[in-house]
Motif scaffolding. Structure first.
Motif, PDB file in Angstrom:
ATOM      1  N   SER A  87      -2.028   8.711  -8.613  1.00 60.24           N
ATOM      2  CA  SER A  87      -3.396   8.920  -8.140  1.00 60.24           C
ATOM      3  C   SER A  87      -3.459   8.831  -6.620  1.00 60.24           C
ATOM      4  O   SER A  87      -4.087   9.658  -5.961  1.00 60.24           O
ATOM      5  N   HIS A  88      -2.784   7.834  -6.055  1.00 60.02           N
ATOM      6  CA  HIS A  88      -2.771   7.678  -4.598  1.00 60.02           C
ATOM      7  C   HIS A  88      -1.938   8.771  -3.932  1.00 60.02           C
ATOM      8  O   HIS A  88      -2.298   9.263  -2.871  1.00 60.02           O
ATOM      9  N   SER A 123      -0.091  14.109  -1.116  1.00 61.78           N
ATOM     10  CA  SER A 123       0.750  15.267  -1.414  1.00 61.78           C
ATOM     11  C   SER A 123       0.378  15.789  -2.799  1.00 61.78           C
ATOM     12  O   SER A 123       0.903  15.314  -3.798  1.00 61.78           O
ATOM     13  N   PRO A 124      -0.534  16.760  -2.862  1.00 67.76           N
ATOM     14  CA  PRO A 124      -1.041  17.228  -4.150  1.00 67.76           C
ATOM     15  C   PRO A 124       0.041  17.666  -5.150  1.00 67.76           C
ATOM     16  O   PRO A 124      -0.147  17.529  -6.342  1.00 67.76           O
ATOM     17  N   SER A 125       1.162  18.157  -4.669  1.00 71.17           N
ATOM     18  CA  SER A 125       2.209  18.618  -5.588  1.00 71.17           C
ATOM     19  C   SER A 125       3.296  17.569  -5.811  1.00 71.17           C
ATOM     20  O   SER A 125       4.251  17.807  -6.528  1.00 71.17           O
ATOM     21  N   GLY A 126       3.158  16.405  -5.194  1.00 77.05           N
ATOM     22  CA  GLY A 126       4.183  15.366  -5.294  1.00 77.05           C
ATOM     23  C   GLY A 126       4.115  14.590  -6.592  1.00 77.05           C
ATOM     24  O   GLY A 126       3.086  14.526  -7.248  1.00 77.05           O
ATOM     25  N   THR A 127       5.256  14.025  -6.963  1.00 76.85           N
ATOM     26  CA  THR A 127       5.319  13.141  -8.121  1.00 76.85           C
ATOM     27  C   THR A 127       5.833  11.785  -7.659  1.00 76.85           C
ATOM     28  O   THR A 127       6.438  11.675  -6.593  1.00 76.85           O
ATOM     29  N   LYS A 181       9.595  12.070  -7.316  1.00 75.24           N
ATOM     30  CA  LYS A 181      10.011  12.931  -6.204  1.00 75.24           C
ATOM     31  C   LYS A 181       9.670  12.320  -4.850  1.00 75.24           C
ATOM     32  O   LYS A 181      10.497  12.269  -3.949  1.00 75.24           O
ATOM     33  N   GLU A 182       8.439  11.855  -4.690  1.00 69.03           N
ATOM     34  CA  GLU A 182       7.978  11.372  -3.391  1.00 69.03           C
ATOM     35  C   GLU A 182       8.460   9.964  -3.057  1.00 69.03           C
ATOM     36  O   GLU A 182       8.722   9.651  -1.908  1.00 69.03           O
ATOM     37  N   LEU A 183       8.561   9.090  -4.062  1.00 69.51           N
ATOM     38  CA  LEU A 183       8.911   7.693  -3.805  1.00 69.51           C
ATOM     39  C   LEU A 183      10.275   7.292  -4.354  1.00 69.51           C
ATOM     40  O   LEU A 183      10.736   6.184  -4.114  1.00 69.51           O
ATOM     41  N   SER A 200       0.834  -1.184   0.000  1.00 66.30           N
ATOM     42  CA  SER A 200       0.000   0.000   0.000  1.00 66.30           C
ATOM     43  C   SER A 200       0.875   1.243   0.000  1.00 66.30           C
ATOM     44  O   SER A 200       2.067   1.193   0.261  1.00 66.30           O
ATOM     45  N   MET A 201       0.255   2.382  -0.225  1.00 63.29           N
ATOM     46  CA  MET A 201       1.004   3.636  -0.243  1.00 63.29           C
ATOM     47  C   MET A 201       1.635   3.914   1.109  1.00 63.29           C
ATOM     48  O   MET A 201       2.738   4.440   1.182  1.00 63.29           O
ATOM     49  N   SER A 202       0.962   3.548   2.166  1.00 64.79           N
ATOM     50  CA  SER A 202       1.509   3.765   3.505  1.00 64.79           C
ATOM     51  C   SER A 202       2.831   3.015   3.679  1.00 64.79           C
ATOM     52  O   SER A 202       3.800   3.557   4.215  1.00 64.79           O
TER      53      SER A 202
END
Length: 168
Positions: free
Chosen positions: A33-34, A39-43, A46-48, A1-3
């Motif tokens: 999408s998740h 984080s609305p501005s995340g990619t 960048k985020e993962l 999961s994303m968490s």
């Protein structure tokens, strides 16, 4: 999961995604999408930290700018996943954890220092048992610091995996 993925990133774990059934485009869009909810501005990159070199999956085939729905390129077999896992283990000396849910994951699961089967794939379970692979519950099993060949851990959910790996 994303968490689970986000917790891994917070703890500076290097992530890779291997799939024979999902294209890079589908993986990116699903994760994006998740992520947009967190984080609305995340990619995804960048985020993962999931750049193209961290996505090991086939590409969609396009004709005249439209996807045909067909996939092209590796990985397309369990052997491909095994070879990718071996290459990743050579590149990174740390402990490797592979989470899989299908029979095409079996060889890569066994190659990892810790192989975790998530869900209840009857085919994967049947093949694992036919080849004398031990299946043990994940909860509490990772207390042992040594790697045990031929043992896979089972988890009912991603929550169990997050709890076992990160305690949170």
């Amino acid at each position: 999961s994303m968490s689970t993925l986000c917790t891994a990133v917070e703890r500076h774990c290097e992530l890779h995604v291997l799939s024979v059934n999902w294209s890079k485009d589908l993986i990116r869009s699903t994760l994006a999408s998740h992520l947009s909810k967190l984080s609305p501005s995340g990619t995804v990159e960048k985020e993962l930290g999931l750049s193209s070199s961290h996505l090991h999956s086939p590409d969609l085939i396009f004709k005249n700018g439209l996807s045909t729905g067909a996939l092209s390129g590796p990985p397309s077999t369990s052997i491909d996943k095994l070879e990718i896992m071996r290459a990743l283990r050579e590149q990174s000396p740390g402990t490797s954890v592979y989470v899989g849910d299908s029979v095409t994951d079996l060889l890569a699961l066994l190659e990892a220092d810790v192989g975790i089967v998530v869900g209840t794939s009857a085919t994967l379970m049947k093949v694992a048992l036919a080849y004398n692979v031990q299946l043990r519950p994940l909860v509490g099993a990772l207390a042992s610091p040594s790697r045990t060949k031929g043992v896979l851990y089972t988890a009912a959910s991603w929550y169990d995996i997050t709890l076992a790996l990160y305690g949170a």
